[in-house]
Design a protein around this motif. Structure first.
Motif, PDB file in Angstrom:
ATOM      1  N   ILE A 121     -50.917  35.484  36.972  1.00 28.27           N
ATOM      2  CA  ILE A 121     -50.026  34.351  36.691  1.00 28.27           C
ATOM      3  C   ILE A 121     -49.463  33.800  38.003  1.00 28.27           C
ATOM      4  CG2 ILE A 121     -47.828  33.676  35.564  1.00 28.27           C
ATOM      5  CD1 ILE A 121     -50.190  34.087  33.593  1.00 28.27           C
TER       6      ILE A 121
ATOM      7  N   LEU B 287     -51.990  31.624  39.674  1.00 26.52           N
ATOM      8  CA  LEU B 287     -52.124  30.318  39.019  1.00 26.52           C
ATOM      9  C   LEU B 287     -50.919  29.413  39.245  1.00 26.52           C
ATOM     10  CD1 LEU B 287     -53.545  31.473  35.553  1.00 26.52           C
ATOM     11  CD2 LEU B 287     -54.756  30.052  37.221  1.00 26.52           C
TER      12      LEU B 287
ATOM     13  N   GLN C 173     -45.484  31.093  41.239  1.00 26.54           N
ATOM     14  CA  GLN C 173     -44.096  31.325  40.867  1.00 26.54           C
ATOM     15  C   GLN C 173     -43.657  32.691  41.406  1.00 26.54           C
ATOM     16  OE1 GLN C 173     -43.192  32.855  37.176  1.00 26.54           O
ATOM     17  NE2 GLN C 173     -41.480  31.494  36.683  1.00 26.54           N
TER      18      GLN C 173
ATOM     19  N   LEU D 291     -41.491  24.924  35.405  1.00 28.99           N
ATOM     20  CA  LEU D 291     -42.925  24.984  35.090  1.00 28.99           C
ATOM     21  C   LEU D 291     -43.375  23.729  34.350  1.00 28.99           C
ATOM     22  CD1 LEU D 291     -43.285  28.712  33.922  1.00 28.99           C
ATOM     23  CD2 LEU D 291     -44.190  27.719  36.017  1.00 28.99           C
TER      24      LEU D 291
ATOM     25  N   TYR E 111     -53.947  24.951  37.275  1.00 25.21           N
ATOM     26  CA  TYR E 111     -52.596  25.132  36.717  1.00 25.21           C
ATOM     27  C   TYR E 111     -52.485  24.406  35.378  1.00 25.21           C
ATOM     28  CZ  TYR E 111     -47.497  24.886  36.295  1.00 25.21           C
ATOM     29  OH  TYR E 111     -46.208  24.988  35.839  1.00 25.21           O
TER      30      TYR E 111
ATOM     31  N   ILE F  94     -49.605  30.532  31.253  1.00 22.40           N
ATOM     32  CA  ILE F  94     -48.509  30.773  32.207  1.00 22.40           C
ATOM     33  C   ILE F  94     -47.170  30.779  31.466  1.00 22.40           C
ATOM     34  CG2 ILE F  94     -47.274  29.841  34.219  1.00 22.40           C
ATOM     35  CD1 ILE F  94     -50.020  28.621  35.093  1.00 22.40           C
TER      36      ILE F  94
ATOM     37  N   THR G 126     -44.648  33.971  31.104  1.00 25.24           N
ATOM     38  CA  THR G 126     -43.323  33.916  31.738  1.00 25.24           C
ATOM     39  C   THR G 126     -42.189  33.958  30.707  1.00 25.24           C
ATOM     40  OG1 THR G 126     -43.512  31.510  31.858  1.00 25.24           O
ATOM     41  CG2 THR G 126     -44.039  32.716  33.849  1.00 25.24           C
TER      42      THR G 126
ATOM     43  N   LEU H 229     -39.437  35.533  32.648  1.00 27.92           N
ATOM     44  CA  LEU H 229     -39.571  35.117  34.046  1.00 27.92           C
ATOM     45  C   LEU H 229     -39.341  33.620  34.231  1.00 27.92           C
ATOM     46  CD1 LEU H 229     -42.855  37.099  34.871  1.00 27.92           C
ATOM     47  CD2 LEU H 229     -40.506  37.897  35.032  1.00 27.92           C
ATOM     48  N   ASP H 230     -38.988  32.916  33.152  1.00 21.82           N
ATOM     49  CA  ASP H 230     -38.803  31.465  33.274  1.00 21.82           C
ATOM     50  C   ASP H 230     -37.346  31.093  33.500  1.00 21.82           C
ATOM     51  OD1 ASP H 230     -38.225  32.458  30.772  1.00 21.82           O
ATOM     52  OD2 ASP H 230     -39.086  30.795  29.666  1.00 21.82           O
TER      53      ASP H 230
END
Lengths: 220, 91
Positions: free
Chosen positions: A36, A39, A42, B8, B74, B81, B85, B90-91
């Motif tokens: 992740i 990609l 982050q 994101l 992406y 993703i 997350t 994780l966001d």
């Protein structure tokens, strides 16, 4: 976490299997987290992956050292020198696990703090290891420190769940809660073999929840 | 686009806008389409260039942005993703 000194004889093999399962689950989550990161670039994914990789290495080291102890114990009748070697091996496995697991938790705390300062990260690592090394009862200190760090991580997941009004991270709340209870359990009951087994089952339940969360992501 | 967007999603929206314009766009179009302030957009564009999701090309009096292979990847993996997350906080 299987260690020679606290584990009932009948549970030693189960402890080994548990440790291997924890190592594989945390490794899978870690590798996916790095994917992740590749990609998305982050930072949080990179730190999360690093933390889980440290957990995984800590369990793998302990698994292989305990496996060596187990095979030595099974193969022959030990003399005093061989027994001393086993004690050294056991101590090494406990220390490696404690230090790497603490590093993993510190990495998660650094991720939660969301700061870009490697000095803070290094400082947190150094302080935690120094306290671990100078403490009189290292194992008890490890469980106290890890319990405190797990409480901070648990609070973060609570806040995250409320802030994002999301039920997705609920499994992580329960998983870290079980890990925390397991570690608190170890602080008070480290000398009682059967309670050690209960603590190990709490850890197993926590990692199963993390695995379920991971499989849910893969299924979507 | 929603008013409350996380990082994101904002990145996804900017990349999507560039992609829809055949992979090349002027900053004014991004500003118009992405629903961001100029300052915010500028910060995001710098971040995306740094992450190699987009490339900046300077002409005489103007700048254009194009989506890179990494940016395209992406967009393709965005759902994955976001799922990871949000599931792991994780966001």
């Amino acid at each position: 976490m299987a260690t020679l000194s606290f584990v009932p004889e009948w549970f030693f093999v189960y402890g080994l299997v548990f440790g291997l399962a924890f190592a594989i689950i945390t490794l899978a989550v870690s590798l996916y987290s790095f994917k992740i990161y590749r990609l998305s670039n982050q930072k949080q994914s990179k730190l999360f992956g690093t933390a889980f990789l440290l957990f995984s290495i800590s369990y793998f080291i302990q698994f292989f050292l305990n496996l060596a102890i187990f095979s030595e114990l099974n193969e022959r009748i030990l003399n005093l020198i061989e027994f001393q070697n086993l004690i050294t091996l056991n101590t090494l496995s406990i220390f490696a696990h404690m230090i790497l697991f603490t590093f993993g938790l510190v990495t998660l705390i650094y991720m939660i703090l969301n700061v870009k300062n490697k000095w803070i990260y290094s400082g947190m690592m150094l302080i935690s290891v120094l306290f671990l090394l100078i403490s009189a009862n290292k194992i008890n200190f490890f469980f106290i420190l890890s319990s405190l760090l797990l409480i901070i991580i648990l609070i973060y997941y609570f806040q995250h769940s409320i802030k994002h009004k999301s039920s997705r991270s609920v499994l992580m709340i329960v998983a870290f809660f079980l890990l925390m209870i397991g570690h608190i359990h170890f602080i008070f009951l480290i000398n009682h073999e059967i309670e050690y087994v209960l603590g190990s089952f709490l850890e197993l339940a926590a990692y199963i929840l993390i695995l379920v969360n991971f499989l849910r992501v893969l299924k979507k | 686009m929603n008013k409350k967007r996380d990082r994101l999603q904002v990145i996804h929206d900017i990349l999507q806008v560039i992609k829809e314009k055949n992979g090349r766009i002027k900053p004014t179009h991004i500003l118009y389409k992405s629903n961001l302030s100029y300052q915010m957009m500028d910060e995001y564009l710098k971040e995306l260039i740094e992450k190699e999701f987009i490339a900046e090309e300077k002409a005489e009096n103007s700048k254009t942005y194009s989506i890179t292979q990494k940016g395209q990847e992406y967009l393709n993996q965005y759902k994955l993703i976001v799922n990871f997350t949000s599931s792991f906080g994780l966001d």
